[in-house]
Motif scaffolding. Structure first.
Motif, PDB file in Angstrom:
ATOM      1  N   THR A   1      -6.815  12.032   4.352  1.00 25.79           N
ATOM      2  CA  THR A   1      -5.374  11.833   4.130  1.00 25.79           C
ATOM      3  C   THR A   1      -4.880  10.593   4.870  1.00 25.79           C
ATOM      4  OG1 THR A   1      -4.966  14.197   3.807  1.00 25.79           O
ATOM      5  CG2 THR A   1      -3.100  12.857   4.500  1.00 25.79           C
ATOM      6  N   ALA A   2      -5.327  10.429   6.108  1.00 26.51           N
ATOM      7  CA  ALA A   2      -4.898   9.276   6.898  1.00 26.51           C
ATOM      8  C   ALA A   2      -5.388   7.971   6.284  1.00 26.51           C
ATOM      9  CB  ALA A   2      -5.408   9.410   8.327  1.00 26.51           C
ATOM     10  N   VAL A   3      -6.646   7.917   5.888  1.00 22.30           N
ATOM     11  CA  VAL A   3      -7.200   6.681   5.323  1.00 22.30           C
ATOM     12  C   VAL A   3      -6.524   6.347   3.997  1.00 22.30           C
ATOM     13  CG1 VAL A   3      -9.286   5.513   4.525  1.00 22.30           C
ATOM     14  CG2 VAL A   3      -9.393   6.992   6.531  1.00 22.30           C
ATOM     15  N   GLU A   4      -6.236   7.359   3.197  1.00 18.37           N
ATOM     16  CA  GLU A   4      -5.528   7.112   1.937  1.00 18.37           C
ATOM     17  C   GLU A   4      -4.165   6.476   2.188  1.00 18.37           C
ATOM     18  OE1 GLU A   4      -5.431  10.936   0.127  1.00 18.37           O
ATOM     19  OE2 GLU A   4      -7.565  10.913  -0.420  1.00 18.37           O
ATOM     20  N   TRP A   5      -3.453   6.980   3.207  1.00 15.66           N
ATOM     21  CA  TRP A   5      -2.140   6.399   3.518  1.00 15.66           C
ATOM     22  C   TRP A   5      -2.285   4.968   4.020  1.00 15.66           C
ATOM     23  CZ3 TRP A   5       0.142   4.472   7.986  1.00 15.66           C
ATOM     24  CH2 TRP A   5       1.514   4.199   7.880  1.00 15.66           C
ATOM     25  N   MET A   6      -3.253   4.742   4.888  1.00 16.04           N
ATOM     26  CA  MET A   6      -3.456   3.386   5.413  1.00 16.04           C
ATOM     27  C   MET A   6      -3.831   2.414   4.297  1.00 16.04           C
ATOM     28  SD  MET A   6      -5.290   3.971   9.127  1.00 16.04           S
ATOM     29  CE  MET A   6      -6.380   5.328   8.691  1.00 16.04           C
ATOM     30  N   ARG A   7      -4.703   2.870   3.394  1.00 16.94           N
ATOM     31  CA  ARG A   7      -5.101   1.998   2.287  1.00 16.94           C
ATOM     32  C   ARG A   7      -3.902   1.664   1.405  1.00 16.94           C
ATOM     33  NH1 ARG A   7      -9.353   4.166  -2.091  1.00 16.94           N
ATOM     34  NH2 ARG A   7      -7.518   5.444  -2.566  1.00 16.94           N
ATOM     35  N   LYS A   8      -3.018   2.618   1.215  1.00 16.94           N
ATOM     36  CA  LYS A   8      -1.817   2.370   0.403  1.00 16.94           C
ATOM     37  C   LYS A   8      -0.976   1.251   1.006  1.00 16.94           C
ATOM     38  CE  LYS A   8       2.308   4.620  -1.518  1.00 16.94           C
ATOM     39  NZ  LYS A   8       3.092   5.877  -1.586  1.00 16.94           N
ATOM     40  N   GLN A   9      -0.908   1.187   2.338  1.00 13.98           N
ATOM     41  CA  GLN A   9      -0.132   0.123   2.986  1.00 13.98           C
ATOM     42  C   GLN A   9      -0.752  -1.252   2.686  1.00 13.98           C
ATOM     43  OE1 GLN A   9       2.588   1.741   4.007  1.00 13.98           O
ATOM     44  NE2 GLN A   9       1.243   3.471   3.482  1.00 13.98           N
ATOM     45  N   PHE A  10      -2.069  -1.315   2.750  1.00 14.18           N
ATOM     46  CA  PHE A  10      -2.756  -2.572   2.449  1.00 14.18           C
ATOM     47  C   PHE A  10      -2.606  -2.960   0.984  1.00 14.18           C
ATOM     48  CE2 PHE A  10      -4.702  -2.080   6.546  1.00 14.18           C
ATOM     49  CZ  PHE A  10      -5.132  -3.352   6.915  1.00 14.18           C
ATOM     50  N   CYS A  11      -2.502  -1.956   0.135  1.00 17.44           N
ATOM     51  CA  CYS A  11      -2.494  -2.224  -1.304  1.00 17.44           C
ATOM     52  C   CYS A  11      -1.094  -2.333  -1.898  1.00 17.44           C
ATOM     53  CB  CYS A  11      -3.293  -1.130  -2.027  1.00 17.44           C
ATOM     54  SG  CYS A  11      -5.056  -1.162  -1.618  1.00 17.44           S
ATOM     55  N   THR A  12      -0.061  -2.222  -1.084  1.00 18.90           N
ATOM     56  CA  THR A  12       1.314  -2.442  -1.528  1.00 18.90           C
ATOM     57  C   THR A  12       1.729  -3.827  -1.065  1.00 18.90           C
ATOM     58  OG1 THR A  12       1.810  -0.084  -1.300  1.00 18.90           O
ATOM     59  CG2 THR A  12       3.683  -1.596  -1.482  1.00 18.90           C
ATOM     60  N   PRO A  13       1.961  -4.774  -1.968  1.00 22.18           N
ATOM     61  CA  PRO A  13       2.209  -6.167  -1.573  1.00 22.18           C
ATOM     62  C   PRO A  13       3.302  -6.296  -0.514  1.00 22.18           C
ATOM     63  CG  PRO A  13       1.940  -6.018  -3.941  1.00 22.18           C
ATOM     64  CD  PRO A  13       1.980  -4.595  -3.425  1.00 22.18           C
ATOM     65  N   GLY A  14       2.958  -6.998   0.557  1.00 21.72           N
ATOM     66  CA  GLY A  14       3.929  -7.328   1.589  1.00 21.72           C
ATOM     67  C   GLY A  14       4.078  -6.310   2.692  1.00 21.72           C
ATOM     68  N   VAL A  15       3.675  -5.052   2.475  1.00 22.27           N
ATOM     69  CA  VAL A  15       3.835  -4.036   3.523  1.00 22.27           C
ATOM     70  C   VAL A  15       2.989  -4.393   4.734  1.00 22.27           C
ATOM     71  CG1 VAL A  15       3.466  -1.612   4.138  1.00 22.27           C
ATOM     72  CG2 VAL A  15       4.494  -2.193   1.941  1.00 22.27           C
ATOM     73  N   VAL A  16       1.781  -4.934   4.486  1.00 18.55           N
ATOM     74  CA  VAL A  16       0.913  -5.458   5.539  1.00 18.55           C
ATOM     75  C   VAL A  16       0.808  -6.967   5.343  1.00 18.55           C
ATOM     76  CG1 VAL A  16      -1.458  -5.487   6.423  1.00 18.55           C
ATOM     77  CG2 VAL A  16      -0.379  -3.312   5.805  1.00 18.55           C
ATOM     78  N   VAL A  17       0.818  -7.718   6.421  1.00 13.18           N
ATOM     79  CA  VAL A  17       0.684  -9.176   6.326  1.00 13.18           C
ATOM     80  C   VAL A  17      -0.574  -9.526   5.527  1.00 13.18           C
ATOM     81  CG1 VAL A  17       0.340 -11.311   7.629  1.00 13.18           C
ATOM     82  CG2 VAL A  17       1.890  -9.550   8.508  1.00 13.18           C
ATOM     83  N   PRO A  18      -0.461 -10.371   4.497  1.00 11.83           N
ATOM     84  CA  PRO A  18      -1.633 -10.722   3.683  1.00 11.83           C
ATOM     85  C   PRO A  18      -2.778 -11.277   4.536  1.00 11.83           C
ATOM     86  CG  PRO A  18       0.384 -11.512   2.649  1.00 11.83           C
ATOM     87  CD  PRO A  18       0.775 -11.002   4.002  1.00 11.83           C
ATOM     88  N   GLY A  19      -3.988 -10.881   4.187  1.00  7.99           N
ATOM     89  CA  GLY A  19      -5.167 -11.358   4.902  1.00  7.99           C
ATOM     90  C   GLY A  19      -5.492 -10.590   6.159  1.00  7.99           C
ATOM     91  N   SER A  20      -4.723  -9.527   6.454  1.00  7.72           N
ATOM     92  CA  SER A  20      -4.914  -8.788   7.705  1.00  7.72           C
ATOM     93  C   SER A  20      -6.283  -8.150   7.823  1.00  7.72           C
ATOM     94  CB  SER A  20      -3.837  -7.709   7.853  1.00  7.72           C
ATOM     95  OG  SER A  20      -2.565  -8.279   8.041  1.00  7.72           O
ATOM     96  N   ILE A  21      -6.916  -7.891   6.696  1.00 14.38           N
ATOM     97  CA  ILE A  21      -8.214  -7.229   6.713  1.00 14.38           C
ATOM     98  C   ILE A  21      -9.265  -8.067   7.439  1.00 14.38           C
ATOM     99  CG2 ILE A  21      -9.197  -8.145   4.558  1.00 14.38           C
ATOM    100  CD1 ILE A  21      -9.141  -4.445   5.627  1.00 14.38           C
ATOM    101  N   ASN A  22      -8.994  -9.355   7.599  1.00 15.59           N
ATOM    102  CA  ASN A  22      -9.952 -10.256   8.272  1.00 15.59           C
ATOM    103  C   ASN A  22      -9.471 -10.739   9.628  1.00 15.59           C
ATOM    104  OD1 ASN A  22     -11.826 -10.321   6.036  1.00 15.59           O
ATOM    105  ND2 ASN A  22     -10.361 -11.639   4.969  1.00 15.59           N
ATOM    106  N   LEU A  23      -8.383 -10.163  10.144  1.00 18.64           N
ATOM    107  CA  LEU A  23      -7.768 -10.699  11.360  1.00 18.64           C
ATOM    108  C   LEU A  23      -8.070  -9.857  12.596  1.00 18.64           C
ATOM    109  CD1 LEU A  23      -4.227 -11.686  10.024  1.00 18.64           C
ATOM    110  CD2 LEU A  23      -6.303 -13.094  10.160  1.00 18.64           C
ATOM    111  N   THR A  24      -8.200 -10.542  13.742  1.00 18.27           N
ATOM    112  CA  THR A  24      -8.264  -9.894  15.057  1.00 18.27           C
ATOM    113  C   THR A  24      -6.903 -10.056  15.727  1.00 18.27           C
ATOM    114  OG1 THR A  24      -8.920 -11.857  16.327  1.00 18.27           O
ATOM    115  CG2 THR A  24     -10.676 -10.637  15.193  1.00 18.27           C
ATOM    116  N   THR A  25      -6.741  -9.468  16.894  1.00 20.96           N
ATOM    117  CA  THR A  25      -5.451  -9.597  17.581  1.00 20.96           C
ATOM    118  C   THR A  25      -5.140 -11.040  17.954  1.00 20.96           C
ATOM    119  OG1 THR A  25      -6.554  -9.035  19.667  1.00 20.96           O
ATOM    120  CG2 THR A  25      -5.447  -7.253  18.508  1.00 20.96           C
ATOM    121  N   ALA A  26      -6.170 -11.849  18.117  1.00 21.99           N
ATOM    122  CA  ALA A  26      -5.944 -13.261  18.438  1.00 21.99           C
ATOM    123  C   ALA A  26      -5.337 -14.022  17.269  1.00 21.99           C
ATOM    124  CB  ALA A  26      -7.251 -13.922  18.862  1.00 21.99           C
TER     125      ALA A  26
END
Length: 445
Positions: free
Chosen positions: A240-265
């Motif tokens: 359930t948690a992963v499904e919700w997190m994936r939805k955030q990544f897959c809804t344009p703009g909810v997560v900063v684009p390209g975040s899947i490849n980013l570190t905190t730096a």
């Protein structure tokens, strides 16, 4: 009876024992420091955190006459490995509590006699117990604790007339509004919702995801209470948690684009004014204030997951004694000072040094029970941070959790990067990896 962990294999254990003996043999001076009355101290810090540490060490030197050769290190573990190769570790290391098991497994740390540390009774037993190895010995003196908090651009939220999010659905809606309703009012579609360090590198994806896993009722490893652990990652709650997190990544703009490849730096977006939600440590409060203004930085109670879960990932820092040092008395004196109210409060203050660097507090939630974080800071937002820590869960510190963190981060990153990913299969893959690593570290029941 506690089952003592065998590290990797008999050969690895022999190497570790030999390393401890070699490091100790190569150190100079007696238990009081010999002719060298100073301590080499490392912290994992950038300039802002170093600006917070320096006044603390200066106060210690003024009080005791003991000089501190202070070295803030960003690539901490890389440089630590190099020094271990030279058989010359720093005298004192201040770094993540979660590194305890890994450092013990490599023979980097001296065990600590808790009863010999003056002021140890001012630290909660629960916090001390986090610093036990699987052999029952203490390997770190607690220095600071914290839990992830949700930080929001208050001015953006109020401009759009939206309430403080109370649930995951509220948080999603706020993120989408920040991406689509021009909260900064510049007429340009250049704002986003959530700041996420989603890279698998160094386990970043899991560090972000863990709070949501816990809030959904999921988990990672269960301590069996006898020195062994069980994988509990493959569960309906985790799915359930992963499904919700994936939805955030897959809804344009909810997560900063390209975040899947980013570190905190690589995630300066909140401070740059291009994103309005950050799940991060409370240490960023002062950094964000300096960038976007104190009135615009809102720290809120964690929005509840399914069933009302609000658990955050807890982290912290410990004071470790390097295995190659024989300056036992000096190590103890520094640790005893660092857990005093004086030192804890000094490390919580935001100051500006001569170079104009604004310090980032390095004690977030004080480990000394007599210190009130809200009273010291005069900032009620820190009460929210303290409450988050009181309802938190940490990765197990006693074991070498790094391989588990990487196994989970690799697969989480893969699931979140594909909007059609097979989540049950991904969780099963993490579970299989956990089971194999538990067996590899002799942590299976």
């Amino acid at each position: 009876m506690l089952k003592t962990r065998t590290i990797r294999s008999g050969l690895a254990l022999a190497i570790t024992v030999a390393l401890v003996g070699t490091l100790a043999a190569c150190s100079s001076g007696d238990s009081s420091g010999g002719d060298d009355k100073g301590l080499e101290v490392w912290t994992r810090s950038g300039p802002e955190a170093a600006a917070s540490y320096q006044p603390v060490f200066d106060a210690f030197t003024k009080k005791t006459g003991i000089k501190i050769d202070y070295k803030p290190i960003l690539e901490f573990d890389t440089q630590l490995q190099a020094r271990a190769g030279q058989k010359d570790l720093p005298d004192v290391l201040i770094n993540d509590a979660g590194s305890l098991g890994n450092y013990v497994s490599q023979g980097f740390l001296l065990p600590i006699d808790k009863s010999s540390i003056e002021g140890s009774d001012q630290i909660a037993d629960k916090t001390w117990d986090e610093n036990r190895g699987t052999d029952g010995k203490y390997y770190g003196v607690p220095w600071s604790r914290q839990a992830a908090v949700t930080i929001i651009r208050k001015d953006w939220r109020e401009k759009l007339g939206l309430p403080v999010p109370k649930t995951w659905d509220d948080l999603s809606a706020l993120g989408e509004a920040f991406a689509t309703q021009d909260p900064d009012g510049d007429g340009v579609a250049d704002t986003y919702g959530m700041v996420v360090a989603g890279s698998a590198q160094s386990g970043y994806a899991l560090r972000w995801a863990a709070s949501y896993l816990f809030q959904a009722g999921g988990g990672l490893l269960k301590d069996n209470g006898d020195g062994t652990y069980k994988s509990v990652v493959n569960s309906p709650e985790a799915a359930t948690a992963v499904e919700w997190m994936r939805k955030q990544f897959c809804t344009p703009g909810v997560v900063v684009p390209g975040s899947i490849n980013l570190t905190t730096a690589d995630t300066p977006f909140f401070g740059q004014g291009t994103a309005g939600i950050s799940l991060t440590g409370p240490y960023n409060i002062s950094t964000f204030e300096a960038n976007v203004g104190a009135d615009n930085v809102e720290v809120i109670p964690m929005p509840a997951g399914p069933g009302g879960g609000v658990t955050s990932l807890a982290e912290g820092e410990n004071i470790y004694f390097g295995a190659s040092s024989k300056k036992t008395d000096l190590q103890k004196q520094l640790a005893e000072f660092l857990i005093t109210p004086e030192a804890q409060e000094l490390a919580m203050k935001v100051t500006t040094n001569e170079a104009g660097v604004v310090s980032q507090p390095v004690v977030r939630i004080p480990v000394n029970k007599t210190v009130d974080v809200a009273a010291v800071t005069g900032d009620p937002r820190w009460t929210v941070a303290a409450d988050a820590y009181n309802d938190s869960e940490n990765f197990p510190y006693a074991i070498d959790f790094l391989p588990f963190r990487q196994i989970a981060a690799d697969e989480l990153n893969a699931m979140l990067s594909d909007c059609n990913s097979d989540i049950p299969a991904g969780l099963k893959k993490i579970d299989d990896g956990f089971v194999a690593e538990l067996k590899n570290q002799n942590l299976s029941q």
